[in-house]
Design a protein around this motif. Structure first.
Motif, short mmCIF file in Angstrom:
data_model
loop_
_atom_site.label_atom_id
_atom_site.label_comp_id
_atom_site.label_asym_id
_atom_site.label_seq_id
_atom_site.Cartn_x
_atom_site.Cartn_y
_atom_site.Cartn_z
N ARG A 34 -0.44 15.24 3.87
CA ARG A 34 -0.57 13.83 4.05
C ARG A 34 0.05 12.95 3.14
NH1 ARG A 34 -1.35 11.63 9.35
NH2 ARG A 34 -2.96 13.11 9.49
N ASP A 35 1.03 12.05 3.27
CA ASP A 35 1.69 11.38 2.52
C ASP A 35 2.34 10.07 2.71
OD1 ASP A 35 3.13 10.98 -0.28
OD2 ASP A 35 3.84 13.13 -0.24
N GLY A 36 2.11 9.08 1.72
CA GLY A 36 2.37 7.62 2.31
C GLY A 36 3.85 7.62 2.59
N ASP A 67 6.45 18.42 -6.91
CA ASP A 67 5.24 17.41 -6.42
C ASP A 67 4.33 17.24 -7.63
OD1 ASP A 67 5.03 18.16 -3.33
OD2 ASP A 67 5.62 19.96 -4.45
N ARG A 68 3.73 16.09 -8.02
CA ARG A 68 2.63 16.02 -8.88
C ARG A 68 1.60 17.10 -8.16
NH1 ARG A 68 -0.67 12.62 -8.00
NH2 ARG A 68 0.21 11.49 -6.11
N LEU A 69 1.06 17.87 -8.85
CA LEU A 69 0.14 18.94 -8.64
C LEU A 69 -1.17 17.85 -8.02
CD1 LEU A 69 -0.51 21.94 -8.66
CD2 LEU A 69 -1.75 21.56 -10.82
N ALA A 124 6.53 18.28 -16.08
CA ALA A 124 7.62 17.21 -15.82
C ALA A 124 8.96 17.68 -16.25
CB ALA A 124 7.13 15.83 -16.42
N TYR A 125 9.99 17.39 -15.36
CA TYR A 125 11.44 17.43 -15.74
C TYR A 125 11.95 16.21 -15.75
CZ TYR A 125 11.88 22.52 -15.15
OH TYR A 125 11.73 23.97 -15.25
N SER A 126 13.06 16.06 -16.54
CA SER A 126 14.02 15.06 -16.60
C SER A 126 14.32 14.63 -15.19
CB SER A 126 14.99 14.96 -17.49
OG SER A 126 16.10 15.74 -16.89
N ASN A 181 6.75 9.83 0.60
CA ASN A 181 7.55 10.89 -0.12
C ASN A 181 8.83 10.89 -0.59
OD1 ASN A 181 8.43 13.57 -0.78
ND2 ASN A 181 6.43 14.28 -0.47
N LEU A 182 8.85 10.42 -1.68
CA LEU A 182 10.22 10.27 -2.44
C LEU A 182 11.14 11.47 -2.65
CD1 LEU A 182 9.30 7.13 -4.80
CD2 LEU A 182 10.33 6.98 -2.59
N VAL A 183 10.26 12.54 -2.83
CA VAL A 183 11.07 13.63 -3.14
C VAL A 183 11.96 14.13 -2.08
CG1 VAL A 183 10.85 16.26 -3.44
CG2 VAL A 183 9.07 14.62 -4.70
N LYS A 238 13.47 12.11 -0.03
CA LYS A 238 14.75 11.41 -0.07
C LYS A 238 15.49 11.74 -1.23
CE LYS A 238 12.68 7.57 2.50
NZ LYS A 238 12.43 6.14 2.75
N GLU A 239 14.97 12.10 -2.55
CA GLU A 239 15.87 12.42 -3.63
C GLU A 239 16.46 13.50 -3.24
OE1 GLU A 239 12.54 10.68 -6.96
OE2 GLU A 239 12.66 12.97 -6.62
N TYR A 240 15.92 14.81 -2.48
CA TYR A 240 16.50 16.10 -2.19
C TYR A 240 17.81 15.56 -1.52
CZ TYR A 240 17.56 20.51 -0.40
OH TYR A 240 18.32 21.68 -0.05
N HIS A 265 0.73 -1.17 -0.06
CA HIS A 265 0.13 -0.10 0.07
C HIS A 265 0.86 1.22 0.04
CE1 HIS A 265 -3.89 1.73 0.87
NE2 HIS A 265 -3.20 2.67 1.87
N HIS A 266 0.86 1.97 -1.08
CA HIS A 266 2.01 3.30 -1.28
C HIS A 266 1.25 4.36 -0.47
CE1 HIS A 266 4.62 1.23 -4.36
NE2 HIS A 266 3.60 0.55 -4.38
N ILE A 267 0.10 4.53 -0.35
CA ILE A 267 -0.25 5.66 0.31
C ILE A 267 -0.65 5.49 1.91
CG2 ILE A 267 -1.11 6.53 -1.84
CD1 ILE A 267 -3.80 5.81 -1.54
P1 ADQ Z 1 3.33 10.16 -5.38
O1 ADQ Z 1 2.22 10.76 -4.77
O2 ADQ Z 1 3.73 10.37 -6.88
O3 ADQ Z 1 3.98 8.63 -5.06
P2 ADQ Z 1 6.51 10.78 -4.49
O4 ADQ Z 1 6.66 9.66 -3.33
O5 ADQ Z 1 6.84 12.07 -3.99
O6 ADQ Z 1 4.72 11.08 -4.75
O7 ADQ Z 1 6.79 10.31 -5.75
C1 ADQ Z 1 6.85 11.43 -6.71
C2 ADQ Z 1 7.81 10.97 -7.92
O8 ADQ Z 1 7.53 11.81 -9.26
C3 ADQ Z 1 9.29 11.35 -7.34
O9 ADQ Z 1 10.26 10.51 -7.85
C4 ADQ Z 1 9.45 12.80 -7.91
O10 ADQ Z 1 10.97 12.76 -8.40
C5 ADQ Z 1 8.61 12.66 -9.40
N1 ADQ Z 1 8.37 13.70 -10.02
C6 ADQ Z 1 7.52 14.65 -9.03
N2 ADQ Z 1 7.51 15.95 -9.96
C7 ADQ Z 1 8.08 15.77 -11.02
C8 ADQ Z 1 8.27 16.54 -12.20
N3 ADQ Z 1 8.07 17.81 -12.21
N4 ADQ Z 1 9.14 16.17 -12.94
C9 ADQ Z 1 9.78 14.77 -13.13
N5 ADQ Z 1 9.47 14.13 -11.92
C10 ADQ Z 1 8.72 14.49 -10.83
C11 ADQ Z 1 2.82 7.58 -4.19
C12 ADQ Z 1 2.87 8.05 -2.66
C13 ADQ Z 1 3.84 8.35 -2.05
C14 ADQ Z 1 4.99 7.14 -2.02
C15 ADQ Z 1 5.13 6.80 -3.65
C16 ADQ Z 1 6.04 5.53 -3.71
O11 ADQ Z 1 1.64 9.20 -2.66
O12 ADQ Z 1 3.61 8.85 -0.66
O13 ADQ Z 1 6.20 7.67 -1.51
O14 ADQ Z 1 3.89 6.48 -4.25
O15 ADQ Z 1 5.54 4.45 -2.71
#
Ligand code: ADQ
Length: 518
Positions: A365-367, A266-268, A343-345, A369-371, A373-375, A156-158
């Motif tokens: 609220r977020d499951g 973030d995704r919008l 979206a960016y590369s 948040n991979l951003v 960790k990426e940061y 469950h990702h969320i």
């Molecule tokens: P998401 O809700 O999509 O994932 P997140 O975990 O932040 O949220 O992952 C987003 C991914 O999309 C990141 O890898 C990010 O780099 C990429 N991304 C965002 N904006 C982008 C852009 N403008 N251009 C390119 N790439 C972009 C769901 C859950 C999260 C959970 C993940 C994984 O909502 O809570 O962490 O699944 O389980």
């Protein structure tokens, strides 16, 4: 060797030239499939007039892909309706946004049933099946109902909300009872584990013993597996991207000059707190006018799910708030906030994270948040930036060395921005090294292998995630290989084959029936 079968709502097909985001979940799943040899089943993303009655698997290397189209009515009810207008807001604790209709719920159950019918002919007796995310909650129950006895796991990702929230969903008792059809249920955090287990007890009379929960004739293990990223690959990408100074980096950072950069990516989506974040940045500039002209916020937010009305409204709101704040606070040679809706590369994102002095990750609220960790992965270890992280992101339970904030408190977020921009290098280094050690020791390879070992019944360390404010013991970042494995932790139970085989498949009467449409 057992074959792995992955099932997810969407499948990206290399055969069709579809690109998988480098370093993302799809890459991790694909490499797990390649290692085990495997099958990936799900929706193609396309619609067609008639529902398919069979699928034609396509082999690509060691991975076989099997995808099906949906009808437009199924896309509306299963995907846009029940998954994204009922379950998504509900799981993110947003009851006010939750839109339930019986037509959507019937469509959701119908697609899960059809997925089960299409998948069964492709299964072998020894396959282990790994189902992903909220679109497919009842799929295991549908498979069991048709006699499938294979080991079945779910991730469950969320977030999973408390029973009081989940219980507001009509048919919540039936839906939550289907979770018992899985052998292993992976959640992002211990909080989600506790919510799911207490929800099953409260809503469908399940019995619990530790992390095992039993409903009807079946028992599932529920356990936290915090998802990670490919830290080493992302770090390399950030270094290469800054060196190459590619066009998006030049175009974005050139006009900044020596100004500091705060970044949000973030995704919008309303769960990400984008509008509240823009407001907090405005409050920061109002309360601390000495920073005006010296720092800018770059918010990257590509639209998602634009067919859902709440997302279109968010799109409008974010433009309006950014426009209002820029008009009130900007100067002729300085725009405080830039919102870029594309979206960016991955490479451009990595470079921008590294250039930014502050990563502002403030979901409501977020499951996981991979951003966040990426940061951290992208930072320069000699001069790292500061992560500001919402306490309501699953990542906050691991990343206690970030500046943890309440995203509902605009003033608190504004003050955290000020603190981050003023933070001495010695403190930035201390926090970064701990954060980096944590994300390295729980990276995507760790996550995949730990989950699959648990599902296939191997005795592996459960690991543990760190509660807020209690960082992992310091490891030298520079020496970290990114592959360090956690130490053994016997406090969490493992899925074991013997523990599950004694229970029969879910009887037909325990399964949900589609309610009448209307
Ligand atoms: P998401 O809700 O999509 O994932 P997140 O975990 O932040 O949220 O992952 C987003 C991914 O999309 C990141 O890898 C990010 O780099 C990429 N991304 C965002 N904006 C982008 C852009 N403008 N251009 C390119 N790439 C972009 C769901 C859950 C999260 C959970 C993940 C994984 O909502 O809570 O962490 O699944 O389980």
């Amino acid at each position: 060797m057992m074959r792995l079968v992955v099932v997810s709502n969407r499948v990206t097909m290399p055969e069709r030239g579809e690109k998988v985001a480098a370093g993302g979940l799809a890459v991790a799943l694909r490499s797990a499939l390649e290692e085990h040899g495997g099958l990936w089943f799900g929706w193609s993303g396309a619609t067609k007039a008639e529902p398919a009655s069979s699928v034609e698997p396509i082999r690509h290397g060691k991975v076989t892909y099997a995808v099906t189209d949906l009808t437009e009515a199924e896309r509306q009810s299963y995907y846009l309706g029940f998954a994204n207008r009922a379950l998504w807001p509900l799981m993110h604790y947003r009851l006010g946004l939750t839109e339930f209709t019986r037509t959507d719920y019937a469509g959701y159950l119908g697609v899960n049933r059809r997925f089960a019918r299409l998948l069964i002919p492709l299964l072998k007796p020894d396959d282990i099946i790994w189902i992903h995310d909220y679109h497919l909650i009842p799929l295991a129950a549908e498979l069991r109902r048709r006699g499938v006895t294979n080991r079945i796991g779910y991730f469950h990702h969320i977030p999973w909300p408390p029973a009081e929230v989940f219980g507001a969903l009509p048919f919540s008792s039936t839906l939550i009872s289907t979770m018992a059809a899985y052998d292993l249920i992976g959640m992002q955090t211990p909080n989600d584990v506790a919510n799911l287990i207490s929800g099953m007890v409260a809503l469908c009379g399940a019995q619990r013993e530790g992390n095992r929960v039993r409903a009807g004739q079946r028992e599932a293990v529920v356990q936290a597996f915090p998802i990670g990223i490919d830290v080493e690959a992302f770090r390399k990408l950030a270094v290469a991207s800054m060196r190459a100074a590619t066009q998006p980096i030049r175009a974005t950072t050139g006009p900044l000059g020596s100004r500091k950069l705060v970044i949000g990516v973030d995704r919008l989506d309303y769960s990400k707190g984008i509008v509240q974040r823009l407001e907090a940045f405005g409050t920061f500039l109002r309360n601390h006018p000495e920073h005006r002209g010296a720092v800018g916020l770059l918010q990257i937010a590509p639209p998602s799910r634009s067919d859902v009305p709440e997302y279109a409204e968010l799109d409008r709101m974010s433009d309006e708030v950014a426009g209002r704040l820029n008009a009130a606070l900007g100067e002729f040679d300085w725009t405080p906030i830039r919102v870029v809706k594309k979206a960016y590369s991955r490479s451009a994102l990595a470079g921008l994270y590294r250039r930014a002095q502050v990563g502002l990750v403030t979901p409501m609220r977020d499951g996981m948040n991979l951003v966040a960790k990426e940061y951290v992965a992208a930072q320069n270890p000699e001069d790292p930036g500061v992560l500001i992280l919402s306490r309501f992101a699953g990542a906050a339970q691991q990343l206690g060395e970030a500046l943890i904030v309440n995203p509902f408190d605009t003033h608190e977020v504004a003050e955290a921005i000020r603190t981050a921009l003023a933070m001495p290098k010695s403190e930035r280094l201390r926090r970064f090294e701990r954060l980096y050690a944590t994300i390295s020791s729980t990276d995507i390879e760790w996550w995949t292998s730990r989950y699959l070992a648990a599902l296939s019944g191997l005795d592996i360390p459960s690991g543990d995630i760190v509660p807020p404010g209690q960082p992992k013991p310091l490891r030298s970042t520079r020496k970290s290989s990114g592959n360090a494995k956690p130490t053994r932790d016997n406090t969490l139970p493992h899925a074991s084959r013997s523990a599950h085989s004694k229970f029969d498949p879910v009887p037909a009467k325990a399964l949900p029936n589609a309610p009448s449409a209307g």
